[in-house]
Design a protein around this motif. Structure first.
Motif, PDB file in Angstrom:
ATOM      1  N   TYR A  19       1.101  -1.065   0.039  1.00  0.00           N
ATOM      2  CA  TYR A  19       0.093  -0.108   0.502  1.00  0.00           C
ATOM      3  C   TYR A  19       0.727   1.376  -0.141  1.00  0.00           C
ATOM      4  N   ILE A  20       2.254   1.231   1.025  1.00  0.00           N
ATOM      5  CA  ILE A  20       2.703   2.261   0.966  1.00  0.00           C
ATOM      6  C   ILE A  20       3.407   2.429  -0.736  1.00  0.00           C
ATOM      7  N   GLY A  21       3.863   1.370  -1.270  1.00  0.00           N
ATOM      8  CA  GLY A  21       4.417   1.073  -2.647  1.00  0.00           C
ATOM      9  C   GLY A  21       3.752   2.221  -3.692  1.00  0.00           C
ATOM     10  N   LYS A  22       2.309   1.533  -3.409  1.00  0.00           N
ATOM     11  CA  LYS A  22       1.383   1.816  -4.116  1.00  0.00           C
ATOM     12  C   LYS A  22       1.235   4.048  -4.146  1.00  0.00           C
ATOM     13  N   ARG A  23       1.326   3.968  -2.917  1.00  0.00           N
ATOM     14  CA  ARG A  23       1.011   5.417  -2.929  1.00  0.00           C
ATOM     15  C   ARG A  23       2.206   6.025  -3.445  1.00  0.00           C
ATOM     16  N   ARG A  24       3.444   6.077  -3.259  1.00  0.00           N
ATOM     17  CA  ARG A  24       4.633   6.103  -3.842  1.00  0.00           C
ATOM     18  C   ARG A  24       5.021   6.624  -5.258  1.00  0.00           C
ATOM     19  N   PHE A  25       4.225   5.277  -5.902  1.00  0.00           N
ATOM     20  CA  PHE A  25       4.283   5.228  -7.194  1.00  0.00           C
ATOM     21  C   PHE A  25       3.279   5.942  -8.088  1.00  0.00           C
ATOM     22  N   GLU A  26       2.393   6.276  -7.652  1.00  0.00           N
ATOM     23  CA  GLU A  26       1.547   7.700  -7.368  1.00  0.00           C
ATOM     24  C   GLU A  26       1.807   8.673  -7.343  1.00  0.00           C
ATOM     25  N   ALA A  27       2.916   8.695  -6.249  1.00  0.00           N
ATOM     26  CA  ALA A  27       3.723  10.189  -6.343  1.00  0.00           C
ATOM     27  C   ALA A  27       4.273  11.022  -7.361  1.00  0.00           C
ATOM     28  N   GLY A  28       5.220   9.622  -7.854  1.00  0.00           N
ATOM     29  CA  GLY A  28       6.496   9.794  -8.333  1.00  0.00           C
ATOM     30  C   GLY A  28       5.800   9.926 -10.109  1.00  0.00           C
ATOM     31  N   GLU A  29       4.355   8.972 -10.078  1.00  0.00           N
ATOM     32  CA  GLU A  29       4.009   9.237 -11.827  1.00  0.00           C
ATOM     33  C   GLU A  29       3.707  10.484 -11.607  1.00  0.00           C
ATOM     34  N   THR A  30       2.977  10.986 -10.551  1.00  0.00           N
ATOM     35  CA  THR A  30       3.266  13.105 -11.122  1.00  0.00           C
ATOM     36  C   THR A  30       4.114  12.991 -11.086  1.00  0.00           C
ATOM     37  N   VAL A  31       4.792  13.237 -10.173  1.00  0.00           N
ATOM     38  CA  VAL A  31       6.688  13.855 -10.719  1.00  0.00           C
ATOM     39  C   VAL A  31       6.966  14.224 -12.604  1.00  0.00           C
ATOM     40  N   TRP A  32       7.088  12.464 -12.822  1.00  0.00           N
ATOM     41  CA  TRP A  32       7.117  12.127 -13.493  1.00  0.00           C
ATOM     42  C   TRP A  32       6.318  12.505 -14.960  1.00  0.00           C
ATOM     43  N   ARG A  33       5.307  13.545 -14.355  1.00  0.00           N
ATOM     44  CA  ARG A  33       4.115  13.447 -15.561  1.00  0.00           C
ATOM     45  C   ARG A  33       4.487  14.975 -15.773  1.00  0.00           C
TER      46      ARG A  33
END
Length: 230
Positions: A19-33
């Motif tokens: 669950y933590i990884g899911k949130r961090r991935f979502e945050a990372g995707e936002t930064v990348w986008r």
């Protein structure tokens, strides 16, 4: 239109780091986008089943400290410190973990429900709802009636969900995911495969995910890992 980047994720709804990884991935995707702007391709996130403890009974007698002590051989005080540590990290990504009310259970039915949701276009919503229910609300996700109620909360047909769980209509899909994990050498989750080529293990920081997405986009002509996306 630019072809989307596919991200395959092996996880278990009972894995706190998933669950933590899911949130961090979502945050990372936002930064990348944000860095890519309008040229950023869509990301297709696909979850795959991985049971961390398939021998867990539906009704486990005890709390999470008891589970870690009895099944993992971890001293109770060390287990308590571990849970406090992960609770703090979860809070850093705005997740309110409640290990005091968590109901440890077998997760195979939850995985079947995620595949049912995938077949009905709501896999991401179902995965999020189950993780939240398990870690923050103390819901019992080993019980079919609880799972069906959660499916209804995200707009899925409850009668169809109940039938799918009763007949184990998606159990073969769960097992196929698990076989694929074995073929790829996955022995821990969360495990991410980006564009069928680039693997990341664990709940990485958002910056790491952002960099991995950027790298995957630049190197799209490289052949995929055998069996990574299906």
């Amino acid at each position: 239109m630019t072809e989307s980047l596919r991200v395959d994720v092996w996880s278990d709804i009972a894995c706190p780091w998933c669950y933590i990884g899911k949130r961090r991935f979502e945050a990372g995707e936002t930064v990348w986008r944000e860095g890519q702007g309008a040229d950023a391709p869509d990301v297709e996130l696909v979850f795959h089943s991985f049971e961390l403890a398939p021998d867990t009974p539906e009704d486990f007698a005890g709390d999470e400290i008891d589970y870690l002590s009895r099944h993992k051989g971890i001293a109770p005080e060390q287990a308590r410190q571990m849970l406090d540590h992960v609770t703090g990290i979860a809070a850093s990504v705005e997740l309110g973990y409640r290990f005091d009310i968590l109901q440890h259970t077998n997760t195979v039915l939850a995985h079947e429900l995620i595949h049912f949701a995938k077949a009905n276009g709501k896999q991401l919503e179902m995965t999020e709802r189950l993780m939240s229910a398990y870690f923050t609300e103390g819901r019992h996700l080993g019980r079919p009636e609880e799972l069906v109620a959660l499916a209804g909360e995200i707009g899925l047909d409850t009668a169809a969900a109940a039938s799918a769980l009763e007949t184990h209509a998606f159990l073969d899909d769960v097992r196929a995911d698990e076989r694929q994990a074995t073929e790829l050498g996955i022995n821990g989750v969360p495990f991410f495969v980006i564009d069928g080529k680039w693997a990341l293990s664990g709940a990485q920081e958002p910056a790491t995910f952002a960099a991995a997405l950027a790298h995957a986009e630049r190197e799209r002509d490289i052949a995929p890992i055998d069996g990574a996306a299906s």
